[in-house]
Design a protein around this motif. Structure first.
Motif, short mmCIF file in Angstrom:
data_model
loop_
_atom_site.label_atom_id
_atom_site.label_comp_id
_atom_site.label_asym_id
_atom_site.label_seq_id
_atom_site.Cartn_x
_atom_site.Cartn_y
_atom_site.Cartn_z
N ARG A 190 -2.05 8.66 1.99
CA ARG A 190 -1.92 7.29 2.50
C ARG A 190 -2.09 7.24 4.01
N ASN A 206 2.45 2.46 -3.37
CA ASN A 206 1.58 2.98 -4.41
C ASN A 206 1.96 4.44 -4.68
N PHE A 225 0.83 -1.19 0.00
CA PHE A 225 0.00 0.00 0.00
C PHE A 225 0.88 1.25 0.00
N ARG A 226 1.94 1.25 0.77
CA ARG A 226 2.81 2.41 0.87
C ARG A 226 3.61 2.63 -0.41
N GLU A 273 -4.84 5.13 6.32
CA GLU A 273 -4.47 4.27 7.44
C GLU A 273 -5.20 4.70 8.72
N LEU A 309 -0.67 8.02 -4.84
CA LEU A 309 -1.16 8.76 -3.68
C LEU A 309 0.00 9.37 -2.91
N VAL A 324 -7.29 2.59 -4.10
CA VAL A 324 -7.58 2.68 -2.66
C VAL A 324 -8.49 1.53 -2.25
#
Length: 135
Positions: free
Chosen positions: A39, A31, A28-29, A43, A34, A119
């Protein structure tokens, strides 16, 4: 009748009960579409309830006397980040069954369809797998 093997189509986290969420958070980080701030908002939205999406009501004088001062609002001052937070809260709680209003609000705030889809997919991977009701 033919047999179609869908086991490869499922996400590995769905099949493995001992999932390490840090690996999903790490993806996710990474990506790049964004920003770091966006981000972080996603979270933080993990801990927000659906109740935080409602507009805060003002307490009357008697409620302030009994319950104390008005609690701080969980809404963000930046409209773009607030739209992202609302989308993320809906996604954390409802998965892929999002209301159309959350998607439209995110698009109106300036997020592209690719960013919204990223997302939703990333949160869907991080969420706990479906738990059976009857064991």
């Amino acid at each position: 009748m033919a047999f179609i093997d869908f086991s490869d189509a499922t996400h590995p986290a769905r099949n493995d009960r001992s999932v390490d969420p840090s690996a999903a958070v790490q993806s996710f980080r990474q990506n790049a579409s964004l920003t770091l701030q966006e981000r972080r908002v996603i979270e933080l939205a993990r801990n927000d309830s659906l109740k935080s999406l409602r507009a805060p009501r003002k307490r009357g004088w008697f409620a302030r006397l009994i319950l104390g001062p008005q609690p701080a609002s969980s809404m963000l001052a930046n409209e773009r980040l607030e739209a992202l937070r609302r989308l993320a809260v809906h996604t954390w709680h409802k998965g892929y069954q999002l209301p159309a209003s959350a998607l439209k609000e995110a698009q109106a705030a300036g997020f592209s369809e690719d960013e919204i889809g990223a997302v939703i997919d990333i949160i869907g991977r991080i969420r706990a797998p479906f738990q059976r009701i009857a064991a």
